[in-house]
Design a protein around this motif. Sequence first.
Motif, mmCIF file in Angstrom:
data_model
loop_
_atom_site.group_PDB
_atom_site.id
_atom_site.type_symbol
_atom_site.label_atom_id
_atom_site.label_comp_id
_atom_site.label_asym_id
_atom_site.label_seq_id
_atom_site.Cartn_x
_atom_site.Cartn_y
_atom_site.Cartn_z
ATOM 1 N N TYR A 228 0.805 -1.218 0.000
ATOM 2 C CA TYR A 228 0.000 0.000 0.000
ATOM 3 C C TYR A 228 0.839 1.269 0.000
ATOM 4 N N GLN A 229 2.140 1.139 0.135
ATOM 5 C CA GLN A 229 2.994 2.311 0.053
ATOM 6 C C GLN A 229 4.382 1.885 -0.421
ATOM 7 N N SER A 230 5.163 2.873 -0.828
ATOM 8 C CA SER A 230 6.407 2.605 -1.537
ATOM 9 C C SER A 230 7.428 1.861 -0.691
ATOM 10 N N LEU A 231 7.428 2.067 0.626
ATOM 11 C CA LEU A 231 8.412 1.404 1.480
ATOM 12 C C LEU A 231 8.218 -0.111 1.470
ATOM 13 N N ASN B 226 -13.922 -0.610 -5.686
ATOM 14 C CA ASN B 226 -13.286 -0.692 -4.367
ATOM 15 C C ASN B 226 -12.165 0.343 -4.291
ATOM 16 N N PRO B 227 -12.458 1.550 -3.820
ATOM 17 C CA PRO B 227 -11.449 2.623 -3.812
ATOM 18 C C PRO B 227 -10.187 2.292 -3.032
ATOM 19 N N ARG B 228 -10.251 1.346 -2.100
ATOM 20 C CA ARG B 228 -9.048 1.035 -1.335
ATOM 21 C C ARG B 228 -7.977 0.364 -2.192
ATOM 22 N N SER B 229 -8.340 -0.087 -3.380
ATOM 23 C CA SER B 229 -7.349 -0.703 -4.262
ATOM 24 C C SER B 229 -6.491 0.330 -4.994
ATOM 25 N N ALA B 230 -6.847 1.615 -4.882
ATOM 26 C CA ALA B 230 -6.149 2.651 -5.659
ATOM 27 C C ALA B 230 -4.646 2.703 -5.406
ATOM 28 N N PRO B 231 -4.188 2.677 -4.155
ATOM 29 C CA PRO B 231 -2.741 2.796 -3.953
ATOM 30 C C PRO B 231 -1.979 1.490 -4.061
ATOM 31 N N VAL B 232 -2.661 0.374 -4.263
ATOM 32 C CA VAL B 232 -2.012 -0.930 -4.168
ATOM 33 C C VAL B 232 -1.034 -1.153 -5.321
#
Length: 346
Positions: A274-277, A327-333
Amino acid sequence: MTEGAGPDENDASADRTHRRSGGPIHVPVRLERADELLGPAVESADDPDTTRVMIDATLGLGGHAEHFLRKYPGLHLIGLDRDPDALDKAGARLAPFSDRTTLVHTTYEGIAAALDEAGLPATYSVHAILFDLGVSSMQLDESDRGFAYSVDAPLDMRMNPTQGITAADVLNTYSHGDIARVLSTYGEERFAGKIASAILRRREHTPFTTSGPLVELLYAAIPAATRRTGGHPAKRTFQALRIEVNGELDSLKAAVPAGLDALAVGGRVVFMSYQSLEDRVVKQELAPRIKSRSPEGLPVELPGMGPEFRLLTRGAERASDEEIEVNPRSAPVRLRAAERIARRAE
């Protein structure tokens, strides 16, 4: 999450749930793509008497696990989660498949111990692994955990609420340098030093106990121009505190090689970051496994020196616009997947 694009983890629950008949229905992130990638490894039609083993390394509420257990009757699923409440809820959801599930209270770096509990060796014994990283929808929705900056709640942020330091402990006891390091390293926060100074000034007269005062401090510390373009001013600090409290990146650095070692030839793994790290850790751990170890210039691959894995995705895949709408939570995946094609040379 470190990006401005896409919804924050703390946005309204509509970003993480759909509602049906008045109740929240959690939608597993990127479920169809995970099935498309992992399905060939757990499909037992060619040998119905052979049990396939799948690890859900971040069980959460069990949405992904339920799908795979329902669709693949020859599958045995080992579910891992550090949160005892999540295990209880997932256990209830997966009760119809209790004869084909092993649920283990552990962080995802405990894969080898979980396999031992299931009576399986730590290497070459698993056909599929799913890592759905980050904080779970359940943890975001429980306001008393302190994960969400949209609600004034106790600054806890522990995924396992029974052990370890809290976010309040970090804010109230860490030095200026350590707070700045956490915010800069885990939140990629440009104003880490300025925020750390503001935290130390406030705690001299009022210790941090709930998230509301921290959010107010962050609004004041971060310049207005950045607030207008960089997403919610609290998202990077809250991400950084959560990662520090739970030791997420250290755990992930241990979990990825353990998961890769556990896969049998033909076994597949899917990582959803969910994030670059998180994605960086996954990418770095996969890189040496997909390369040949034969000296350059040889006309043939030396026996046992070829790559262990092949990538199933080109880089980090992102969800389509249509999927994000559902499912907006998939946006950053960021999704990466790989398949074991050979054992490691001894």
